[in-house]
Design a protein around this motif. Structure first.
Motif, PDB file in Angstrom:
ATOM      1  N   SER A   1       2.461  18.289  -0.785  1.00  0.00           N
ATOM      2  CA  SER A   1       2.374  16.511  -1.505  1.00  0.00           C
ATOM      3  C   SER A   1       3.420  16.072  -1.533  1.00  0.00           C
ATOM      4  O   SER A   1       4.771  16.349  -2.052  1.00  0.00           O
ATOM      5  N   PHE A   2       4.082  14.716  -0.535  1.00  0.00           N
ATOM      6  CA  PHE A   2       4.702  13.806  -1.002  1.00  0.00           C
ATOM      7  C   PHE A   2       4.647  12.730  -0.396  1.00  0.00           C
ATOM      8  O   PHE A   2       3.422  11.982   0.724  1.00  0.00           O
ATOM      9  N   ALA A   3       5.354  12.140  -0.873  1.00  0.00           N
ATOM     10  CA  ALA A   3       5.003  10.272  -0.882  1.00  0.00           C
ATOM     11  C   ALA A   3       5.903  10.145   0.653  1.00  0.00           C
ATOM     12  O   ALA A   3       6.765  10.717   0.713  1.00  0.00           O
ATOM     13  N   CYS A   4       5.140   9.066   1.239  1.00  0.00           N
ATOM     14  CA  CYS A   4       5.625   8.813   2.892  1.00  0.00           C
ATOM     15  C   CYS A   4       5.969   7.550   2.621  1.00  0.00           C
ATOM     16  O   CYS A   4       5.855   6.583   4.246  1.00  0.00           O
ATOM     17  N   GLY A   5       6.177   6.786   2.040  1.00  0.00           N
ATOM     18  CA  GLY A   5       6.619   5.093   2.573  1.00  0.00           C
ATOM     19  C   GLY A   5       5.497   4.163   1.712  1.00  0.00           C
ATOM     20  O   GLY A   5       4.592   4.594   0.740  1.00  0.00           O
ATOM     21  N   THR A   6       5.542   2.853   2.286  1.00  0.00           N
ATOM     22  CA  THR A   6       4.552   2.073   1.950  1.00  0.00           C
ATOM     23  C   THR A   6       3.911   0.891   3.070  1.00  0.00           C
ATOM     24  O   THR A   6       4.786   1.051   4.044  1.00  0.00           O
ATOM     25  N   ILE A   7       3.239   0.380   3.039  1.00  0.00           N
ATOM     26  CA  ILE A   7       2.948  -0.713   3.937  1.00  0.00           C
ATOM     27  C   ILE A   7       2.699  -1.855   3.412  1.00  0.00           C
ATOM     28  O   ILE A   7       2.198  -2.650   2.213  1.00  0.00           O
TER      29      ILE A   7
ATOM     30  N   ILE B   1       1.035  -0.710   0.194  1.00  0.00           N
ATOM     31  CA  ILE B   1      -0.006   0.066   0.453  1.00  0.00           C
ATOM     32  C   ILE B   1       1.062   1.405  -0.225  1.00  0.00           C
ATOM     33  O   ILE B   1       1.718   1.260   1.152  1.00  0.00           O
ATOM     34  N   GLY B   2       1.257   1.996  -1.162  1.00  0.00           N
ATOM     35  CA  GLY B   2       1.478   2.842  -1.348  1.00  0.00           C
ATOM     36  C   GLY B   2       1.033   4.164  -0.857  1.00  0.00           C
ATOM     37  O   GLY B   2      -0.419   3.764  -0.100  1.00  0.00           O
ATOM     38  N   LEU B   3       1.554   5.871   0.032  1.00  0.00           N
ATOM     39  CA  LEU B   3       1.095   6.495   1.429  1.00  0.00           C
ATOM     40  C   LEU B   3       1.778   7.782   0.475  1.00  0.00           C
ATOM     41  O   LEU B   3       2.654   7.653   0.481  1.00  0.00           O
ATOM     42  N   ALA B   4       0.887   8.634   0.806  1.00  0.00           N
ATOM     43  CA  ALA B   4       1.397  10.043   0.443  1.00  0.00           C
ATOM     44  C   ALA B   4       0.374  11.161   1.119  1.00  0.00           C
ATOM     45  O   ALA B   4      -0.867  10.838   1.633  1.00  0.00           O
TER      46      ALA B   4
ATOM     47  N   ALA C   1      12.776   1.307  -8.481  1.00  0.00           N
ATOM     48  CA  ALA C   1      11.247   1.003  -9.199  1.00  0.00           C
ATOM     49  C   ALA C   1      10.555   0.761  -7.912  1.00  0.00           C
ATOM     50  O   ALA C   1       9.372   0.728  -7.986  1.00  0.00           O
ATOM     51  N   ASP C   2      10.890  -0.524  -7.839  1.00  0.00           N
ATOM     52  CA  ASP C   2       9.842  -1.583  -6.899  1.00  0.00           C
ATOM     53  C   ASP C   2       9.382  -0.600  -5.841  1.00  0.00           C
ATOM     54  O   ASP C   2       8.016  -0.778  -5.588  1.00  0.00           O
ATOM     55  N   LYS C   3      10.158  -0.184  -4.904  1.00  0.00           N
ATOM     56  CA  LYS C   3      10.154   0.563  -3.680  1.00  0.00           C
ATOM     57  C   LYS C   3       9.983   1.898  -4.049  1.00  0.00           C
ATOM     58  O   LYS C   3       8.813   2.754  -3.077  1.00  0.00           O
ATOM     59  N   LEU C   4       9.529   2.397  -5.227  1.00  0.00           N
ATOM     60  CA  LEU C   4       8.983   4.309  -5.653  1.00  0.00           C
ATOM     61  C   LEU C   4       7.846   4.038  -6.273  1.00  0.00           C
ATOM     62  O   LEU C   4       6.981   5.101  -5.634  1.00  0.00           O
ATOM     63  N   ARG C   5       7.239   2.867  -6.669  1.00  0.00           N
ATOM     64  CA  ARG C   5       6.037   3.236  -7.866  1.00  0.00           C
ATOM     65  C   ARG C   5       4.996   3.255  -6.792  1.00  0.00           C
ATOM     66  O   ARG C   5       4.354   4.369  -6.918  1.00  0.00           O
ATOM     67  N   ASP C   6       4.550   2.472  -5.560  1.00  0.00           N
ATOM     68  CA  ASP C   6       3.544   2.627  -4.617  1.00  0.00           C
ATOM     69  C   ASP C   6       3.288   4.457  -3.990  1.00  0.00           C
ATOM     70  O   ASP C   6       2.408   4.483  -3.844  1.00  0.00           O
ATOM     71  N   PRO C   7       4.666   4.704  -3.689  1.00  0.00           N
ATOM     72  CA  PRO C   7       4.568   5.921  -3.385  1.00  0.00           C
ATOM     73  C   PRO C   7       3.794   7.079  -4.321  1.00  0.00           C
ATOM     74  O   PRO C   7       3.115   7.880  -3.512  1.00  0.00           O
ATOM     75  N   LEU C   8       4.884   6.737  -5.295  1.00  0.00           N
ATOM     76  CA  LEU C   8       4.160   7.078  -5.864  1.00  0.00           C
ATOM     77  C   LEU C   8       3.121   7.782  -6.853  1.00  0.00           C
ATOM     78  O   LEU C   8       2.667   8.647  -6.881  1.00  0.00           O
TER      79      LEU C   8
END
Length: 191
Positions: A50-56, A38-41, A167-174
């Motif tokens: 607004s900014f990305a703040c990680g994943t669950i 689950i991507g978080l922003a 790329a995999d780590k960035l996709r969901d928060p983006l």
């Protein structure tokens, strides 16, 4: 947590901003809910930043109920840590506005979080009222994510084409950031 329609969500945000105690809890959280992560922003209630703040991470090595319990705990921690007042959950719809299979899974997850649905959504989604489980009174609304994961993948591919793990780590928060920015532009009229 309660699911509300867009008008109620925006009206309550405006009311919350006028409250002098709003400084304590003042961010909107966007969720890009996927099957693995689950991507978080987030953005503040002034809607400027607004900014990305990680994943669950979603872990399914245990039973589905245990996985959903872990998801609930992770979401509760994020809500407290990031001082969240409202959630905009990405909701993948088909071109004709029918629910996709992932949207149906998202509804099941939200029911597990014991969200109580607003009257407007009850008739649209066929959901029934449920008791509140999250300790923080807050509201949540759905927003058509408009292929945000594919858009994020295309953006990342141009810069990190040889670094798949990055790329995999960035996709969901983006993707969550794109959902939030689209929500701000379309509903809150912020550019």
């Amino acid at each position: 947590m309660r699911i509300v329609n867009l008008k109620t969500f925006v009206d309550e945000l405006r009311h919350f901003r006028s409250n002098p105690q709003a400084a304590v809890r003042n961010h909107i959280l966007a969720l890009d809910i996927g099957t693995k992560r689950i991507g978080l922003a987030k953005c503040d209630l002034l809607y400027f930043q607004s900014f990305a703040c990680g994943t669950i991470e979603r872990k399914y090595e245990v039973t589905l109920d245990e996985a959903r319990r872990k998801l609930t705990n992770a979401l509760q921690q994020t809500i407290e840590k990031e001082k969240i007042v409202g959630i905009v959950a990405g909701f993948p719809l088909m071109e004709n506005n029918d629910l996709t299979p992932l949207a149906q899974k998202i509804l099941a997850d939200m029911k597990h979080l014991n969200c109580s649905y607003g009257k407007d959504e009850t008739s649209q989604m066929g959901a029934q009222d449920l008791n509140t489980a999250l300790p923080v009174p807050m509201m949540c609304t759905f927003w058509d994510e408009g292929y945000s994961s594919q858009k994020a993948r295309a953006v990342i591919r141009t810069k990190y084409s040889s670094q798949r793990s990055v790329a995999d780590k960035l996709r969901d928060p983006l993707s969550a950031l794109m959902i939030l920015d689209d929500f701000k532009q379309q509903v809150l009229k912020v550019r």
